[in-house]
Design an enzyme around this catalytic site. Structure first.
Site, PDB file in Angstrom:
ATOM      1  N   ASP A 190       1.329  17.963  11.400  1.00 48.34           N
ATOM      2  CA  ASP A 190       0.457  17.394  10.504  1.00 48.34           C
ATOM      3  C   ASP A 190      -0.693  18.146  10.323  1.00 48.34           C
ATOM      4  OD1 ASP A 190       0.639  14.884   8.391  1.00 48.34           O
ATOM      5  OD2 ASP A 190      -1.214  14.660   9.286  1.00 48.34           O
TER       6      ASP A 190
ATOM      7  N   TYR B  45      -0.835   9.334  -2.535  1.00 52.57           N
ATOM      8  CA  TYR B  45      -1.702   8.847  -1.517  1.00 52.57           C
ATOM      9  C   TYR B  45      -2.996   9.870  -1.190  1.00 52.57           C
ATOM     10  CZ  TYR B  45       0.065  11.986   2.263  1.00 52.57           C
ATOM     11  OH  TYR B  45       0.395  13.302   2.935  1.00 52.57           O
TER      12      TYR B  45
ATOM     13  N   TYR C  24      -8.668  14.893   4.289  1.00 50.84           N
ATOM     14  CA  TYR C  24      -7.847  14.795   2.892  1.00 50.84           C
ATOM     15  C   TYR C  24      -9.231  15.091   1.845  1.00 50.84           C
ATOM     16  CZ  TYR C  24      -4.008  12.804   4.884  1.00 50.84           C
ATOM     17  OH  TYR C  24      -2.668  12.400   5.801  1.00 50.84           O
TER      18      TYR C  24
ATOM     19  N   HIS D  14       8.918  12.410   9.543  1.00 46.45           N
ATOM     20  CA  HIS D  14       7.860  13.236   9.874  1.00 46.45           C
ATOM     21  C   HIS D  14       7.059  13.128  10.863  1.00 46.45           C
ATOM     22  CE1 HIS D  14       4.008  14.966   8.668  1.00 46.45           C
ATOM     23  NE2 HIS D  14       3.426  13.933   8.952  1.00 46.45           N
TER      24      HIS D  14
END
Length: 319
Positions: free
Chosen positions: A103, A152, A233, A298
């Site tokens: 990730d 998201y 992010y 995931h």
């Protein structure tokens, strides 16, 4: 978990918490969101028993590692600065280390190999391909155009907004919602509606995730909050700007890549084509193996702990 050693090291101006076990060549394990060193619990134990020294940090902003207050303190350069400082600490004699990422940890592992190939022997990366956003400058707007405002990553952009919603939903529920997400499609978070389930709806945990595991994650995120992790992010567009000098670079580190066919990343626009039609191998010429695990989501290193440990060992053992 009791025999895994834990300590804090000073790197790049922050205090970084690491978990480690074993003696031998160093393997650095880099976690994603919303995760911690604990995501690698199976691999730490397995690889330590096979003659490696497993080192798994809580990345900047997560768990027991410092979380600087400024949003812009979470660019790829800050995080790679931390990791180079960590490598200097655990492999001080200019040794190269093995690296495993998942990730956000996978994205940072690619950057580490790109910026400091002199410190990495070989790489096993999970879930996130090299250069996932290509040459797009405004990634967030591109994602918004494709998925809508409630995607998201778009919902994560406004400081404080999603954190307030997560506080209402409750940390434990947020952790469970993310870790049990298995839809091979985007995570959509409509404003004020959380993950689209009633707040008191019971959630069955998969066999690979125990209540004890959830409690560990929950306790750490309750204490630290989600802001540090979400700030990664918030720097996606800034990272794209900062990475301009490396546009078109090839990554010259021996690499193995593993992804589940139910992983939401595998189903993002262009990813399958990139993996299977030559783009990935063009950008990572030393990509030796790509593994697509059937029926796996995931959080692959937790869901398939033993298999992932074996994949890591089989690859690194060549070196």
């Amino acid at each position: 978990m009791d025999d895994i050693q834990r300590r804090t090291v000073k790197v790049n101006g922050i205090n970084m918490h690491i978990a480690e076990k074993g003696q031998g060549p160093v393997i650095l394990f880099l976690h994603g969101f919303p995760e911690l060193w604990y995501s690698w619990r199976h691999q730490i134990t397995a690889l330590a028993s096979l003659g490696y020294r497993a080192v798994a940090p809580d990345l900047r902003g997560f768990g027991d590692t410092d979380a600087p207050p400024d949003v812009t303190s979470y660019t790829c350069f800050h995080v790679i600065g931390d990791l180079v400082g960590l490598i200097d600490t655990v492999a001080p004699n200019d040794e190269k280390v093995f690296v495993v990422g998942h990730d956000w940890g996978a994205l940072m592992a690619w950057f580490l190999c790109l910026f400091r190939p002199d410190r990495v022997k070989a790489l096993v990366n999970l879930s996130v391909v090299f250069n996932p956003f290509g040459s797009i400058n405004n990634v967030i707007e591109a994602l918004r155009a494709y998925y809508g405002d409630n995607y998201y990553m778009c919902r994560f952009q406004e400081p404080g907004e999603i954190e307030a919603e997560f506080a209402q939903i409750g940390t434990e529920t947020v952790i469970k919602e993310f870790l049990t997400f298995r839809t091979p499609g985007p995570i959509i978070l409509p404003k004020g509606k959380g993950f689209g389930h009633p707040p008191d709806a019971p959630m069955a945990l998969p066999s690979w995730l125990s209540e004890e595991d959830v409690k560990y994650f929950t306790a750490k995120f309750d204490k630290k909050g989600f802001t540090g992790g979400i700030n990664y992010y918030r720097n996606i567009n800034l990272n794209q700007e900062l990475l301009a000098p490396w546009a078109g670079s090839r990554l010259q580190i021996p690499t193995k890549f593993i992804i589940g066919d139910l992983d939401l990343v595998y189903h993002m626009p262009g990813v399958k084509e990139y993996i299977h039609k030559g783009g990935f191998k063009r950008d990572v010429p030393l990509l030796e193996e790509v593994v697509i695990m059937e029926g796996v989501g995931h959080f692959i290193n937790q869901e398939k702990g033993d298999e992932i440990s074996k994949h890591i060992y089989d690859f690194f053992n060549k070196f």
